[in-house]
Design an enzyme around this catalytic site. Structure first.
Site, mmCIF file in Angstrom:
data_model
loop_
_atom_site.group_PDB
_atom_site.id
_atom_site.type_symbol
_atom_site.label_atom_id
_atom_site.label_comp_id
_atom_site.label_asym_id
_atom_site.label_seq_id
_atom_site.Cartn_x
_atom_site.Cartn_y
_atom_site.Cartn_z
ATOM 1 N N HIS A 17 -9.832 -78.673 -1.268
ATOM 2 C CA HIS A 17 -10.171 -77.259 -2.206
ATOM 3 C C HIS A 17 -9.603 -76.851 -3.159
ATOM 4 C CE1 HIS A 17 -6.778 -75.974 -0.986
ATOM 5 N NE2 HIS A 17 -6.651 -76.119 0.230
ATOM 6 N N CYS A 128 3.418 -78.723 9.230
ATOM 7 C CA CYS A 128 4.254 -79.466 7.820
ATOM 8 C C CYS A 128 5.230 -81.078 8.639
ATOM 9 C CB CYS A 128 5.523 -78.859 7.799
ATOM 10 S SG CYS A 128 5.476 -76.902 7.306
ATOM 11 N N HIS A 146 3.358 -71.853 7.816
ATOM 12 C CA HIS A 146 1.172 -72.341 8.669
ATOM 13 C C HIS A 146 1.009 -71.420 9.456
ATOM 14 C CE1 HIS A 146 1.899 -76.505 6.786
ATOM 15 N NE2 HIS A 146 0.500 -75.736 6.838
ATOM 16 N N LYS A 296 -2.709 -64.894 0.500
ATOM 17 C CA LYS A 296 -3.182 -66.094 0.987
ATOM 18 C C LYS A 296 -4.868 -67.107 1.000
ATOM 19 C CE LYS A 296 -1.982 -70.169 3.311
ATOM 20 N NZ LYS A 296 -1.545 -71.146 4.958
ATOM 21 N N LYS A 299 -11.363 -68.206 4.464
ATOM 22 C CA LYS A 299 -12.233 -68.065 5.190
ATOM 23 C C LYS A 299 -12.503 -66.649 5.828
ATOM 24 C CE LYS A 299 -14.605 -72.025 4.109
ATOM 25 N NZ LYS A 299 -13.698 -73.980 4.841
HETATM 26 N N1 MSP Z 1 0.644 -84.844 1.915
HETATM 27 C C1 MSP Z 1 1.630 -83.778 1.616
HETATM 28 C C2 MSP Z 1 2.070 -84.429 0.270
HETATM 29 C C3 MSP Z 1 2.769 -85.275 0.032
HETATM 30 S S1 MSP Z 1 2.972 -85.967 -1.219
HETATM 31 C C4 MSP Z 1 4.075 -87.280 -1.358
HETATM 32 C C5 MSP Z 1 0.782 -82.500 1.066
HETATM 33 N N2 MSP Z 1 -0.341 -82.533 1.001
HETATM 34 S S2 MSP Z 1 -1.389 -81.107 0.987
HETATM 35 O O1 MSP Z 1 -2.434 -81.683 1.145
HETATM 36 O O2 MSP Z 1 -0.914 -80.498 2.204
HETATM 37 O O3 MSP Z 1 -1.553 -80.744 -0.384
HETATM 38 C C6 MSP Z 1 -0.409 -80.425 -0.854
HETATM 39 C C7 MSP Z 1 -0.153 -79.406 -2.623
HETATM 40 O O4 MSP Z 1 -2.023 -79.060 -2.732
HETATM 41 C C8 MSP Z 1 0.616 -78.900 -3.233
HETATM 42 O O5 MSP Z 1 1.574 -79.425 -2.975
HETATM 43 C C9 MSP Z 1 -0.627 -78.174 -4.395
HETATM 44 O O6 MSP Z 1 0.182 -79.316 -5.152
HETATM 45 C C10 MSP Z 1 -1.360 -78.250 -3.926
HETATM 46 N N3 MSP Z 1 -1.963 -76.734 -3.383
HETATM 47 C C11 MSP Z 1 -2.736 -76.485 -1.728
HETATM 48 N N4 MSP Z 1 -3.081 -75.726 -1.414
HETATM 49 C C12 MSP Z 1 -2.141 -75.230 -2.928
HETATM 50 C C13 MSP Z 1 -2.487 -73.876 -3.793
HETATM 51 N N5 MSP Z 1 -3.237 -72.222 -2.547
HETATM 52 N N6 MSP Z 1 -2.613 -73.107 -4.576
HETATM 53 C C14 MSP Z 1 -1.413 -74.350 -5.330
HETATM 54 N N7 MSP Z 1 -1.169 -75.616 -4.649
HETATM 55 C C15 MSP Z 1 -1.609 -75.562 -4.030
HETATM 56 O O7 MSP Z 1 1.441 -81.727 1.241
#
Ligand code: MSP
Length: 486
Positions: A17, A128, A146, A296, A299
């Site tokens: 996304h 998490c 979450h 946040k 959907k």
């Molecule tokens: N798999 C772990 C990260 C491991 S790194 C060794 C994880 N994955 S995640 O799919 O949840 O991705 C998190 C990352 O996606 C966030 O840290 C950020 O970089 C990005 N974002 C996800 N949602 C976001 C927003 N709403 N806004 C900005 N960035 C966001 O955590």
């Protein structure tokens, strides 16, 4: 100089996304900027495929974790060309080469005496994949991220002696104040350390979907250690037959969202020290994109911004521009379709697009497309000559929105210059032909300077403009940012 930049690797338990696109585009903008500066650049992104959340999501779909991971990793990979992101390597934590290297590094942590067996009991968030300390538990015994209820977990685990690194971490933060940026994020990390660090779980006994602990095959590593190590392991096998580790490690910059700060700024350096490896130079923690109402994105609230809709309506470069124009990089910010439309019309179409159109059209019309042989207007020199240095300084501070603002000041300055010089009036007066030459050369030069700095943000658009500026003869081009149906 080398510049090795990374994004978090994304969980394959969800669909890609805008949040994922945001960090990936930011890293891509940084990589393109540094490549242009001549730095030996490496840009890594990928997917995080082990752990409970992925195994749970797969089960819910009636699939094996591996099949589910394959399906979703492909979606994350497919997103990249659509958003103009060109990493040097895409790592998947299910790569056998990654797993082998994770085992090697963590075996060293074990052999160095930083690991012991114990019983873990605590509150755990499966989404998490993290045990929460008392200070991290939200109201109603819920995960503050979450908002789901935490579960009580008790199991025999291998532990990592994080507490042994308390002083070394304190020293790191004191001696390298820019290890973590921006300041708010550094303060948060320091506050966490100041509470006193507790040892953390390094393995899970119950789970199968992960990298096996080499000294105790009934266990798999806790997904975060497997995941963090991607930044290091990838260099070992990204190029077949070549090991890039000596060339690029330690990384210059990890980009992460604020919810995973603790892992990257505390656990990760401690883990690297425990394995006798160097720690990264900088971690930059960006904020969250939120819905247009400041909540946040979700959907059900319908307040989200769908990247695919923006791509379809406004194009890839408009999306890339918008994300760093409307939200200060490092802070939280609200995003929405209406705001994209406003930036598109007022800045991309009316400012940059218009500057390009009129510059090309005037050279074509008044000089038959031949760039006059004249010097440019020295009044603009200081502002144009200083741009590259100012932008580079902003990039060094990972201030992607600040750098874009500096570029935009020059775009506006050049449009004002057109209004001041009024080339269409000069063109009517044969005696002022020299002045017209100067104005046209100045605009051509100014556009060249601005476009070079803008290219990391809008690579496709700027490549078009670049070839139009270099064409012989110079000719008008169709509008870069045409009016769209809404
Ligand atoms: N798999 C772990 C990260 C491991 S790194 C060794 C994880 N994955 S995640 O799919 O949840 O991705 C998190 C990352 O996606 C966030 O840290 C950020 O970089 C990005 N974002 C996800 N949602 C976001 C927003 N709403 N806004 C900005 N960035 C966001 O955590």
């Amino acid at each position: 100089m080398t510049f090795y930049v990374t994004t978090p690797i994304y969980y394959v338990n969800a669909q890609p996304h805008l949040g994922h696109a945001y960090t990936s585009i930011a890293a891509d903008v940084l990589a393109r900027h540094h490549r242009r500066r001549g730095d030996d650049t490496f840009f890594l992104t990928g997917t995080d495929e082990h752990g409970e959340p992925v195994a749970d999501a797969a089960r819910a779909q009636g699939l094996e974790p591996r099949a589910w991971a394959d399906l979703n990793a492909a979606k994350f990979k497919a997103l990249l060309p659509a958003i103009g992101v060109e990493p040097d390597f895409f790592i998947r934590t299910t790569d056998p080469e990654h797993k082998r290297r994770v085992q090697q590094v963590l075996q060293r942590v074990h052999d160095n005496g930083h690991v012991y067996k114990g019983i873990y009991e605590g509150w755990y968030c499966p989404r998490c994949a993290d045990f929460k300390t008392e200070a991290e538990i939200g109201p109603g015994n819920r995960c503050p991220i979450h908002e789901i209820e935490l579960t009580r977990e008790r199991e025999e685990n291998w532990f990592f002696r994080l507490s042994a690194f308390q002083e070394r971490l304190e020293r790191l933060f004191a001696e390298q104040p820019d290890f973590v940026r921006p300041t708010r994020a550094r303060n948060e990390a320091q506050a966490f350390i100041a509470q006193g660090l507790q040892d953390i779980s390094l393995s899970r006994a119950r789970l199968q979907w992960g990298v096996e602990v080499p000294w105790d095959p009934g266990h798999v590593f806790y997904v975060w250690f497997d995941a963090l190590l991607n930044y290091y392991t990838a260099l070992g096998y990204a190029r077949p037959g070549e090991d890039l580790t000596a060339r690029y490690w330690p990384a210059q910059l990890h980009l992460v969202g604020k919810e995973i700060l603790k892992f990257h700024t505390i656990y990760w350096p401690a883990m690297l020290w425990a394995a006798d490896l160097e720690i990264p130079e900088h971690v930059f923690v960006h904020g969250f994109l939120q819905g247009s109402d400041g909540r946040k994105m979700s959907k059900s609230l319908g307040n989200g911004l769908d990247p695919f809709e923006v791509l379809e309506r406004f194009g890839v470069d408009a999306l890339r521009f918008y994300l760093f124009r409307d939200v200060t990089f490092g802070a939280d910010g609200n995003v929405g379709m209406e705001a994209v439309a406003v930036r598109y019309d007022s800045e991309l179409a009316n400012e940059y697009g218009n500057l390009v159109s009129r510059t090309l059209a005037m050279i074509a019309r008044y000089r038959d497309g031949a760039l006059p042989e004249a010097g440019h207007d020295a009044t603009l020199d200081p502002e144009l000559a200083s741009l590259a240095g100012e932008v580079a300084a902003a990039f060094d501070a990972v201030d992607l929105s600040g750098a874009l603002e500096l570029i935009w000041q020059r775009v506006r300055r050049l449009n004002r210059y057109v209004e001041e010089r009024k080339p269409w009036e000069l063109a009517r007066d044969a005696d002022r032909s020299g002045e017209l030459d100067t104005a046209l050369v100045t605009l051509h030069h100014g556009l060249d300077v601005v476009t070079a700095e803008l290219a990391p943000y809008m690579p496709a658009t700027c490549a078009l403009v670049r070839s139009a500026l270099e064409a012989v003869p110079i000719e008008p081009i169709p509008p870069l940012f045409p009016k769209r149906d809404r």
